[in-house]
Design an enzyme around this catalytic site. Structure first.
Site, PDB file in Angstrom:
ATOM      1  N   ASP A  94      31.601  43.850  33.819  1.00 25.45           N
ATOM      2  CA  ASP A  94      30.204  43.594  34.169  1.00 25.45           C
ATOM      3  C   ASP A  94      29.515  44.763  34.859  1.00 25.45           C
ATOM      4  O   ASP A  94      28.962  44.640  35.952  1.00 25.45           O
ATOM      5  CB  ASP A  94      30.095  42.339  35.054  1.00 25.45           C
ATOM      6  CG  ASP A  94      30.409  41.064  34.274  1.00 25.45           C
ATOM      7  OD1 ASP A  94      31.013  41.165  33.190  1.00 25.45           O
ATOM      8  OD2 ASP A  94      30.037  39.977  34.744  1.00 25.45           O
ATOM      9  N   HIS A 137      31.211  45.647  44.793  1.00 25.16           N
ATOM     10  CA  HIS A 137      32.259  45.261  43.826  1.00 25.16           C
ATOM     11  C   HIS A 137      33.121  46.431  43.383  1.00 25.16           C
ATOM     12  O   HIS A 137      34.152  46.237  42.751  1.00 25.16           O
ATOM     13  CB  HIS A 137      31.629  44.639  42.571  1.00 25.16           C
ATOM     14  CG  HIS A 137      30.905  43.366  42.849  1.00 25.16           C
ATOM     15  ND1 HIS A 137      31.523  42.274  43.419  1.00 25.16           N
ATOM     16  CD2 HIS A 137      29.610  43.004  42.642  1.00 25.16           C
ATOM     17  CE1 HIS A 137      30.628  41.302  43.564  1.00 25.16           C
ATOM     18  NE2 HIS A 137      29.461  41.712  43.103  1.00 25.16           N
ATOM     19  N   HIS A 176      27.757  37.166  45.804  1.00 26.33           N
ATOM     20  CA  HIS A 176      29.043  37.433  45.168  1.00 26.33           C
ATOM     21  C   HIS A 176      30.055  37.920  46.195  1.00 26.33           C
ATOM     22  O   HIS A 176      29.679  38.496  47.217  1.00 26.33           O
ATOM     23  CB  HIS A 176      28.903  38.502  44.082  1.00 26.33           C
ATOM     24  CG  HIS A 176      27.945  38.142  42.984  1.00 26.33           C
ATOM     25  ND1 HIS A 176      26.625  38.537  42.993  1.00 26.33           N
ATOM     26  CD2 HIS A 176      28.126  37.405  41.854  1.00 26.33           C
ATOM     27  CE1 HIS A 176      26.024  38.078  41.899  1.00 26.33           C
ATOM     28  NE2 HIS A 176      26.909  37.376  41.195  1.00 26.33           N
TER      29      HIS A 176
HETATM   30  C1  X5A Z   1      25.941  43.563  43.327  1.00 25.06           C
HETATM   31  C2  X5A Z   1      25.948  42.309  42.516  1.00 25.06           C
HETATM   32  C3  X5A Z   1      26.724  41.119  40.603  1.00 25.06           C
HETATM   33  C4  X5A Z   1      27.505  41.283  39.345  1.00 25.06           C
HETATM   34  C5  X5A Z   1      27.458  40.018  38.527  1.00 25.06           C
HETATM   35  C6  X5A Z   1      28.224  40.157  37.258  1.00 25.06           C
HETATM   36  N1  X5A Z   1      26.691  42.296  41.404  1.00 25.06           N
HETATM   37  N2  X5A Z   1      28.278  38.950  36.526  1.00 25.06           N
HETATM   38  O1  X5A Z   1      25.261  41.374  42.874  1.00 25.06           O
HETATM   39 ZN    ZN Z   2      25.594  39.864  44.204  1.00 31.39          ZN
END
Ligand code: X5A
Ligand code: ZN
Length: 674
Positions: A94, A137, A176
């Protein structure tokens, strides 16, 4: 003392985008930054901030977190063809690459470092960096979830190394899980990482087992990783506040960070297509405010996610305006946390109680086995058909009202001979030509007042409160001869105003005259070392601490996990903070209390102190003016009896005050203790 707020932004970071079709990545658009920055301009906030330029993070900066192989690989992306970029992207989850993303990623990480430098050198008190790509992430050797370099992790390492910081708190309010940050500091007790995230028993991206509440950190770092899984969508303001009051803040104050970094993602706000939560943008004013008295106010917020182009800029504005010191709006419609949030809260507290004295008396894990539930749900999911994409109704919410601070921040009513602190306005009702209402009140309420000085003081107080109600003055401070009596008069006055809700916070053992509080127009909370005999009502609460208010950490914990939730749920229109002469409260705890209370009632707090305490006028005024409170320092655990008594009191009051709940029904375990 009050220093500025840095804002870091560079248009260059809007200059990359998704070049092919990928449904998973299409929401991460350059407009995220432009709408946020434009909203700041529109609200006059950019002009009030100190604009700090970005810089590129150096290889050495990046290598503090990432591997050489990964950095070298990313360095090649500017020269790749479209096909090569697509191919390169495929090895990660992603995320997408673009010929200019490496440049932007260096600027994003560099922006976080510039922010740390600005705050640590004292150029500003706090600040925000608006960046793309986000960071939390990304892992040592992998891009992930729109992130290339881990901006905040790099900033934490940098701050520790360059400024010799012992403890850094990272608060990740993005929706997230910042697994990259977790992996980076998992075994490191000098970095406390807190993250809440949509989880749905591991069904939500990135679907990791280690995002659950039982990943608490490893080895020496055990207890320094706090995961709060949201197992349902639709979490609201009260769910977020509840987590802050009952997990993050107690632990953060105990941890005593030298610096607070925020992974400031706003996909946890209403309307976001990823988060699907229901917290309104104004909640970020409160989350920000609640962190602003940690680490002496040193707070750096770095943008992460946020994909709804309406709620994102609104949330960014709420955050920045709060960093600038403007009072937070009254939080809209707070009720108790939902059952699912309570279950998460309960699990997190229980998983961490062996590490943190403030959670020591948390209840046992719920009897219904949450991990079994996870496995069961995962299995159910396997059998489900693919067309399970639920249709989403468009969320609507009112645009947050403009926050217009009163022209006067802090007014003081002081006896002759006590000098007015810098930045405050000396106030006397006698100078006010328009005192009809005061005169009327004087007749009805103050007839009994024989002493003319006391009479003048009381009419000044009433006039001051009226100006606070009219938004002409934000907050105030008064030295009075008799605090109990002044308090009584103000309560009586408030009772006459139609929409007034008064929160009275008394600090000290002095006996409070019994007030008629049953109509709900007044909520009285007293902190003292005296056990109170009589059964108090829902609106008259006595918090008894054995060591009284002199145990700074014990007292602050009571403020965080009892007073704040009560205050938020009660939602006062005015706060009266009464410091009795026997309070015994130390200066830093007093300033923390004062600072934290400013989150309520749009910052309308009136502090009453006994005349003999004039030495405390300066520091109290400083808190009312919005200066960060000094940190308490790393303190010994509060008396176990006090923590336990607090837990019991909370338990007893839970039926009346839903924000005091910390366990999911049915209630089991030690929280039930009498
Ligand atoms: C930084 C952030 C989200 C990625 C989602 C992928 N990333 N499905 O919010
Ligand atoms: Zn996020």
């Amino acid at each position: 003392m009050k220093m500025g707020t840095a804002l870091i932004y560079d248009e260059e970071m809007t200059k990359y985008k998704l070049l092919w079709v990928d449904p998973a990545c299409k929401i991460e658009v350059p407009e995220r930054l432009t709408v946020s920055y434009d909203a700041l301009i529109q609200n006059g906030l950019t002009d009030r901030c100190v604009s700090v330029p970005v810089r590129e993070a150096t290889d050495a900066d990046i290598l503090q977190v990432h591997s050489e192989e990964y950095l070298e690989a990313v360095k090649k992306t500017p020269y790749m063809t479209l096909e090569d970029l697509k191919e390169f992207t495929l090895q990660y989850g992603d995320v997408y690459f673009h010929p200019n993303i490496y440049h932007c990623a260096k600027l994003a990480a560099g922006a976080a470092l510039q922010l740390v430098d600005s705050v640590m050198t004292g150029k500003v008190r706090n600040g925000m960096a608006l960046v793309r790509p986000p960071g939390h992430h990304s892992m040592r050797s992998a891009a992930n979830g729109f992130c290339v370099f881990n901006n905040v992790a790099i900033a934490a390492r940098y701050a520790k190394q360059k400024y010799g910081l012992k403890r850094v708190l990272i608060v990740d309010w993005d929706v997230h899980h910042g697994q990259g940050v977790q992996y980076c500091f998992e075994d490191d007790p000098s970095v406390l990482y807190f993250s809440w995230h949509r989880y749905e028993h591991q069904k939500f991206w990135p679907q990791l087992r280690e995002s659950d509440y039982d990943s608490v950190g490893k080895d020496k770092g055990a207890g320094f990783n706090i995961n709060v899984p949201w197992n349902q969508v639709g979490m609201k303001n009260s769910d977020y506040l509840s987590l802050f009051c009952h997990v993050l803040l107690p632990v953060a104050y105990e941890f005593c960070p030298d610096l607070v970094l925020v992974c400031a993602g706003f996909d946890s706000a209403i309307g976001d297509p990823e988060g699907k939560m229901c917290a309104t943008p104004d909640i970020f004013a409160h989350l920000t405010h609640l962190l602003m008295n940690l680490a002496g106010g040193k707070l750096c917020a770095v943008l992460e996610g946020g994909y709804n182009l309406t709620s994102l800029p609104q949330s960014v504005c709420q955050t920045v305006q709060t960093l600038l010191g403007d009072p937070a709006p009254r939080p809209a419609n707070l009720d108790g946390p939902c059952e699912s949030a309570l279950e998460s809260l309960h699990c997190v507290r229980s998983a961490h109680r062996q590490y943190w004295s403030s959670l020591k008396h948390a209840a046992d894990l719920p009897t219904s086995d949450i991990s079994t539930k996870r496995i069961k749900l995962a299995e159910e999911e396997e059998g489900k058909s693919e067309n399970g994409e639920e249709e989403t109704s468009e969320e609507v919410w009112p645009e947050p009202l403009k926050r217009v601070p009163p022209p006067i921040r802090t007014a003081v009513v002081l006896p002759d001979g006590v000098t007015c602190p810098d930045g405050c306005k000396r106030f006397s009702s006698l100078e006010d030509p328009n005192q009809e209402s005061v005169n009327k009140l004087r007749e009805t309420l103050l007839k009994a007042e024989a002493d003319s000085v006391a009479l003048a003081t009381l009419s000044s107080l009433i006039a001051l409160v009226e100006k606070m109600e009219k938004n002409e003055i934000c907050n105030g401070l008064a030295l009075v001869a008799d605090v109990s009596m002044a308090m009584m008069r103000l309560v009586q006055h408030a009772a006459t105003a139609p929409h007034s809700r008064l929160l009275v916070v008394c600090v000290g053992d002095e006996v409070v005259p019994s007030l008629d509080t049953d109509d709900g127009k007044t909520l009285l909370v007293q902190f003292s070392s005296k056990e109170s005999d009589k059964q108090k009502s829902k609106y008259h609460i006595n918090v008894c601490l054995k060591k009284g208010c002199s145990d700074a950490l014990g007292f602050t914990q009571a403020v965080l996990s009892l007073l704040l939730p009560l205050g938020y749920e009660y939602d006062p229109s005015l706060v009266l903070l009464v410091r009795m002469s026997d309070s015994g409260v130390c200066d830093s705890a007093w300033q923390q209390l004062t600072g934290l209370l400013l989150g309520l009632a749009q910052g309308r707090t009136l502090v009453l102190m006994q005349e003999a305490e004039k030495a405390r006028v300066g520091l109290t005024a400083s808190s009312l003016l919005g200066d960060a409170a000094p940190s308490l320092g790393q303190l010994d655990a509060p008396l176990p009896e006090d923590v336990e008594a607090l837990e019991r009191l909370r338990h007893r009051l839970q039926a009346d005050w839903k924000l005091l709940q910390t366990t999911a029904a049915p209630d089991t375990g030690r929280g039930d203790a009498p």
